[in-house]
Scaffold this motif. Structure first.
Motif, PDB file in Angstrom:
ATOM      1  N   PRO A 167      18.344  -2.536 -40.362  1.00 30.43           N
ATOM      2  CA  PRO A 167      19.054  -3.389 -39.397  1.00 30.43           C
ATOM      3  C   PRO A 167      20.565  -3.339 -39.571  1.00 30.43           C
ATOM      4  N   CYS A 227       7.391  -7.978 -25.789  1.00 30.84           N
ATOM      5  CA  CYS A 227       6.134  -7.287 -25.914  1.00 30.84           C
ATOM      6  C   CYS A 227       5.162  -8.202 -26.568  1.00 30.84           C
ATOM      7  N   SER A 275      20.614  -8.941 -38.281  1.00 34.70           N
ATOM      8  CA  SER A 275      19.491  -8.005 -38.278  1.00 34.70           C
ATOM      9  C   SER A 275      18.436  -8.325 -37.235  1.00 34.70           C
ATOM     10  N   VAL A 276      18.680  -9.363 -36.463  1.00 31.79           N
ATOM     11  CA  VAL A 276      17.625  -9.813 -35.582  1.00 31.79           C
ATOM     12  C   VAL A 276      17.224  -8.776 -34.521  1.00 31.79           C
ATOM     13  N   VAL A 277      18.210  -8.170 -33.898  1.00 36.48           N
ATOM     14  CA  VAL A 277      17.883  -7.232 -32.823  1.00 36.48           C
ATOM     15  C   VAL A 277      17.086  -6.030 -33.329  1.00 36.48           C
ATOM     16  N   PRO A 278      17.634  -5.305 -34.300  1.00 36.90           N
ATOM     17  CA  PRO A 278      16.854  -4.157 -34.785  1.00 36.90           C
ATOM     18  C   PRO A 278      15.507  -4.577 -35.376  1.00 36.90           C
ATOM     19  N   LEU A 279      15.496  -5.700 -36.060  1.00 30.88           N
ATOM     20  CA  LEU A 279      14.225  -6.165 -36.615  1.00 30.88           C
ATOM     21  C   LEU A 279      13.220  -6.396 -35.520  1.00 30.88           C
ATOM     22  N   PHE A 280      13.692  -7.024 -34.473  1.00 34.39           N
ATOM     23  CA  PHE A 280      12.753  -7.305 -33.413  1.00 34.39           C
ATOM     24  C   PHE A 280      12.223  -6.024 -32.799  1.00 34.39           C
ATOM     25  N   MET A 281      13.128  -5.066 -32.637  1.00 36.27           N
ATOM     26  CA  MET A 281      12.670  -3.808 -32.041  1.00 36.27           C
ATOM     27  C   MET A 281      11.609  -3.156 -32.914  1.00 36.27           C
ATOM     28  N   ALA A 321       8.447  -5.091 -32.590  1.00 32.44           N
ATOM     29  CA  ALA A 321       7.853  -4.824 -31.287  1.00 32.44           C
ATOM     30  C   ALA A 321       7.149  -3.471 -31.291  1.00 32.44           C
ATOM     31  N   TRP A 356       3.662  -6.243 -33.699  1.00 26.68           N
ATOM     32  CA  TRP A 356       3.391  -7.340 -34.618  1.00 26.68           C
ATOM     33  C   TRP A 356       3.845  -8.671 -34.056  1.00 26.68           C
ATOM     34  N   THR A 357       4.345  -8.660 -32.837  1.00 28.82           N
ATOM     35  CA  THR A 357       4.846  -9.921 -32.306  1.00 28.82           C
ATOM     36  C   THR A 357       3.750 -10.965 -32.328  1.00 28.82           C
ATOM     37  N   ILE A 389      11.863 -16.045 -33.207  1.00 29.47           N
ATOM     38  CA  ILE A 389      11.867 -14.862 -32.362  1.00 29.47           C
ATOM     39  C   ILE A 389      10.519 -14.173 -32.418  1.00 29.47           C
TER      40      ILE A 389
END
Lengths: 335, 437, 302
Positions: free
Chosen positions: A68, B30, C149-155, C158, C162-163, C242
């Motif tokens: 990240p 998603c 790190s939230v954005v890359p982590l979320f990607m 996703a 695992w959402t 998130i």
């Protein structure tokens, strides 16, 4: 090859080789080989086990920390919208240069510092004083310690929710209390100093008890004779505190200062929940860096800018870390 | 569905927690709820993505539809706030996955989708049983793209009135009868502020005329057709007559000290209702339930509602069907059914969502509806009248964020005593920055 | 935390040994003085200050919306606590949330402590190539703002689909740079190098070494780190918000669902807030002595 290995690893092979009893040639050979194998194993073990020990951490760290970080660094060099995070348009350092002339950035930076100072300084001073008091022989000392630690168990959300109610302008308890002294209602959230003060008190509330215990622990490890000789010299309680306790606590104090600094640079939840919006007040009067980052990214959809702000925060902290490092070195030398 | 998601924040604090982060942004990006799926025996599960409380479930409409169409199962996914829901929807659209079969869209966002994402949605005007003439023309047009495709069917609308407290009006020497009150400001928002000046001359202690200057701005602005954008989609808010007039009105109100300096949907705003600290509030139809709840039984018989100076709309939503839906045909049928006049009327009865269908507005259940808490005010009539004379507002993609920033600007004058000029220049600067001009 | 810094103690960490020692030393040396009334007043004041917001949360949770809007504000409990707690419990899916949170915080705690002890030991006592750089990396990580790190982590989450699953929350929290640093600082002094060498000479391989030498020496710090981590994981809300939804929430996520209704009820929100905090408060009330002792012990040693 084997023997060389053995020789080059005397410390580990000594145990194995030394204990092998003399015996028939064949057995000796076997024993030797086994020892060799073992020593080889040991050598490998010594060489690679550190990596094995750190690998679980670094595995997760790489996936959930480093990736990240790097990704955000890459994103900060692009124009990226939350509308379509995968479409990046290269802009070089634009997101960083634009920050230099961005008054909202400087505003949030200065808010962050102000809130940081007015939360950290009183918090640590009070913690120091309280630790000193708790260090007396005292009835119910454990009760006091536990009670002061309970705010630490409260989540940011729960704490901020209740504080926001207490700080209510028209019907909050604090203004009601002030009203008893004839003070007019204060618009805590609306004013800039008042709102920063209010946010700082939430931080102070949550962390003072914790720091008190840290200081108390450090105080209890100050050797008695220091106090005794000070007492012999006729030092008063206050002088003992000033000349014995505080100097002995210097490293601990420095450490808590740094940890609090890191915490307040990243301050986010409290100001967000205090007013309920990422703008940090109608004219951003208590918008911190963390909040500004969030607003740019998730309200305005400018992920590239948000990433650049994140990296600036990172840089600020590295500078603080360096300062800490230098000061700590100084302190060590002076001891 | 309700406009409270407009520039309002529902329980700002708590929901900020929710918002905390793209919460949904991506969350949904998603999330588990993919599109609907077709099971065995031709059974179809349709998913409906909404934000807040749409009330379809509560009003029993899903059950009714499932009964009519035994092969259909309906599953609703609700996100609390549109601020979370919409970014999530955008993400799913650009990924072309994770979309529900029907996606609700708020009025503030429908234009952005019709402008940039039109291709991702089914043209609802061509659906069976859908007739554009059944809907209020301005509502129908809001979901229309440049090439006359209609990407969403109107659900509810939010025609505005003025809710006022009779006891406070009376003490201030103003009339209390709703027709007379309506006359006070009929035809001009400036008259509403004039009334405020009268009120303040003799105001009961501790009370103000209206809740917030930003609320006034929002009401006045909404009665204009051309607000932040012109017909060509150009951003004109800086020179817009509507924005200027409404801003000036808000400033006049602040200057006259007739506002409660409250932020709408904030806790202290709620407390203002309970304590009767302001005498009037500009209220769209969906806000009546909120007022009733917050003012409580203690203040029963005090509130009434009169027509607004000019017809204006605040809030309302649309149902869209994404092209990526796996059950497009069934989804279109369901969306058409849910927005048909009978269902809209039923939703009005159960959930007080004001219909956007002209036919539903004529139904007696709507037309002659009264609201008990507001002294049996004929809300059906008041709001229907407003709905019919509403201007066709020109929407733009960034209306929401512009509105939020201007509200902040007004609040900074109101609460912090900034000068209107410096607040205006700070606001425009901020908007430029946000829009990356 | 103070592990990192505190000077090498010249005597055993005392815990509660003040009384005994007092008999040894006479005179007015600092800590052995009995507290005067002034001390009690000040401590009492701060105790009230520490507890009041929580008590008032409970008071607010026992009232209703209307009463919360009145002045003066309520100072004593009303009769709605039960119904508000119940409303919060059902609205917020609290049962599932509590189970989930115990599981998440538990898993995160166990693995964080384990990983941090292993890595901390390696950094403290073993010499290996790149150790300095890697340690710097760890320290640097502590300074990374979590929002970053939230954005890359979320990607990533996703991508893995695992959402809304608990591992999406658990795994990223398992790598605690602070934990590694914490254990390293502790073990540097608490674990004598001779002990390790002796064990090596006895032929212990690394795993045995860890089991028989490192873990016993690290136990106090492990306990402290465990407690810190558990509280942190329990209260974490930024990332879970998130990654999870109301269908499968942790406590903090569930609480945010309370505003969901048509009209938010302040007293129910406070009740939910109370429900989310209560388990930790109970733990603090019951084990307060141990926790306080632990934090202090962890802080002093090293």
């Amino acid at each position: 090859m084997t023997s060389q290995d053995m020789r080059s690893a005397p410390a580990t092979s000594a145990a194995g080789a030394g204990t092998s009893p003399p015996g028939p040639d064949g057995a000796d050979e076997r024993e030797k080989r086994r020892a060799a194998r073992r020593s080889k194993w040991y050598q490998r073990d010594a060489k690679w086990s550190p990596y094995a020990f750190i690998s679980p951490f670094f595995l997760f760290f790489a996936a959930f920390g480093l990736f990240p970080l790097l990704y955000t660094g890459w994103a900060s060099l692009h124009r990226v919208s939350l509308h379509s995070p995968t479409e990046m348009e290269w802009v070089g350092l634009h997101n960083f240069t634009r920050l230099l002339q961005d008054e909202y950035f400087w505003n949030s930076l200065s808010n962050t510092f102000v809130i940081g100072i007015i939360s950290t300084v009183p918090q640590l001073l009070m913690a120091l004083g309280l630790a000193h008091l708790l260090n007396y022989k005292l009835r119910g000392s454990m009760f006091f310690r536990v009670a002061m630690l309970t705010p630490y168990a409260t989540s940011v959300a729960a704490a901020t929710l209740v504080f926001a109610m207490l700080y209510g302008r028209d019907f909050g308890m604090i203004n009601w209390g002030l009203g008893l002294f004839g003070i007019d209602n204060i618009d805590w959230e609306g004013g800039s100093w008042t709102s920063q003060f209010a946010v700082a008190t939430i931080v102070i509330w949550r962390w003072t008890g914790y720091n008190t215990l840290i200081y108390l622990a450090a105080m209890q490890s100050v050797p008695n004779d220091l106090y005794e000789s000070a007492a012999l010299d006729g030092a008063s309680r206050w002088q003992q505190f000033l000349h014995v306790t505080v100097p002995s606590l210097r490293p601990t104090i420095l450490f808590t200062v740094v940890i609090s600094t890191i915490g307040s640079t990243q301050l986010f939840g409290e100001p967000l929940l205090f007013g309920g919006s990422p703008s940090g007040g109608a004219s951003n009067q208590y918008q911190t860096l963390g909040l500004y980052l969030y607003e740019q990214g998730w309200t305005n959809f400018h992920l590239g800018r948000a990433s650049a702000i994140a990296w600036m925060m990172f840089l600020v902290l590295i500078v603080i870390g360096l300062v800490y490092f230098l000061v700590a070195k100084r302190l060590q030398k002076s001891h | 569905m309700h406009g409270r998601t407009r520039m309002a924040r529902l329980t700002p604090r708590l929901s900020a927690v929710t918002a905390v982060v793209l919460s949904a942004t991506l969350l949904a990006g998603c999330a588990d709820d993919g599109g609907g799926s077709s099971g065995k025996d031709g059974e179809v599960t349709l998913s409906v993505g909404v934000f807040g409380v749409f009330g379809y479930k509560q009003a029993g409409l899903y059950d009714a539809y499932e009964k009519l169409n035994p092969h259909i199962k309906i599953k609703e996914n609700s996100t609390e706030r549109n601020e979370d829901y919409y970014p999530a929807l955008l993400n799913r659209l650009s990924a072309n996955s994770g979309l529900a079969d029907i996606q609700a869209v708020e009025v503030n966002n429908i234009n952005e989708l019709a402008t940039i994402q039109a291709a991702k949605f089914v043209d609802m005007s061509k659906a069976d049983g859908v007739d554009g003439k059944d809907y209020l023309p301005w509502k129908w047009d809001q979901a229309k793209t440049e090439d006359d495709k209609v990407i969403g069917l109107g659900t509810d609308i939010g025609p505005m009135g003025i809710c006022y407290r009779k006891d406070l009006f009376d003490k201030a020497g103003l009339p209390t009868d709703r027709e007379e009150v309506g006359k006070l400001w009929e035809g001009d928002w400036a008259k509403y502020v004039d009334t405020g000046e009268d009120y303040m001359e003799d105001a009961p202690k501790g009370s103000s005329f209206t809740d917030s200057a930003a609320g006034l701005y929002n009401g006045a602005l909404s009665s204009h057709a051309k607000k932040n954008y012109d017909e060509d989609g150009e951003l004109i808010y800086k020179d817009s007559k509507a924005v200027k007039e409404s801003w000036d009105l808000a400033m006049r109100a602040v200057d006259g000290k007739m506002t409660g300096k409250l932020k709408q949907f904030d806790t202290s705003w709620d407390q203002g209702y309970a304590n009767g600290t302001f005498a009037s509030v500009i209220c769209p139809s969906w806000m009546l339930g909120y007022i009733k709840e917050k003012a409580g039984p203690k203040n029963a018989d005090q509130w009434d509602v009169a027509p607004a100076p000019k017809p204006a709309n605040w809030g309302g939503s649309f149902l869209t069907v994404p092209e990526a839906s796996k059950n497009k045909d069934e989804a279109i049928k369901l969306a058409a059914w849910l927005t048909a006049p009978e269902q809209q009327a039923k939703l009005f009865e159960k959930q007080a969502s004001f219909p956007s269908s002209t036919k539903a507005l004529e139904l007696p259940a709507v037309k002659s509806a009264k609201h008990e808490y507001f002294d049996n005010a004929p809300i059906g009539e008041i709001f229907s009248d407003a709905a019919k004379d509403m201007p066709t507002a020109i929407l733009g993609p960034k209306d929401q964020i512009i509105g939020e920033q201007i509200s902040n600007g007004i609040l900074s004058v109101e609460q912090q005593g900034k000068s209107p000029d410096s607040a205006w220049s700070a606001t425009t600067k901020k908007i430029d920055d946000v829009l990356d001009e | 935390m103070a592990v990192l810094t505190s000077a090498t103690p010249k005597e055993e960490a005392p815990g509660e040994g003040d009384g005994k020692r007092r008999t040894r030393t006479r005179g007015k040396a600092g800590r052995h003085l009995y507290a005067g009334w002034f001390t009690y007043v000040v401590l009492g004041f701060f105790t009230v200050g520490s507890l009041f917001p929580l008590v008032w949360t409970a008071i607010a949770a026992s009232r209703d919306n209307a009463r919360l809007a009145e002045t003066p504000p309520p100072f004593w409990f009303g009769g709605n606590l039960g119904s508000n707690l119940q409303a919060a419990w059902t609205d917020a899916n609290m049962g599932k949330a509590l189970i989930n949170t115990v599981f998440v915080a538990g898993t995160v705690t166990v693995s964080t402590v384990l990983f941090a002890t292993l890595a901390g030991f390696a950094f403290a006592k073993l010499r290996f190539r790149g150790s300095n750089i890697l340690l710097l990396l760890v320290i640097g990580t502590m300074m990374v703002p979590p929002q970053l790190s939230v954005v890359p982590l979320f990607m990533a989450v996703a991508e893995l689909e695992w959402t809304n699953q608990l591992q999406a929350v658990i795994l990223p929290m398992m790598a605690s740079a602070f934990g590694v640093f914490f254990m390293r600082q502790y073990l540097i002094n608490a674990l004598p190098t001779e002990l390790i060498e002796a064990a090596r000479v006895d032929g212990a391989h690394s795993l045995r070494l860890v089991w028989h030498v490192v873990f016993p020496a690290a136990r106090p710090a492990m306990a402290v780190l465990g407690m810190l981590t558990f509280v942190l994981a329990w209260n974490e809300f930024f990332w879970p918000m998130i990654a999870l939804t109301q269908d499968n929430p942790t406590v903090q996520v569930a609480l945010t669902g309370l505003g969901r209704g048509y009209i938010p009820d302040q007293s129910v929100i406070m009740a939910g807030s109370l429900l989310g905090t209560l388990p930790l408060l109970i733990v603090f009330a019951v084990f307060g002595k141990q926790i306080v002792g632990g934090i202090m012990q962890g802080a002093v040693k090293g």
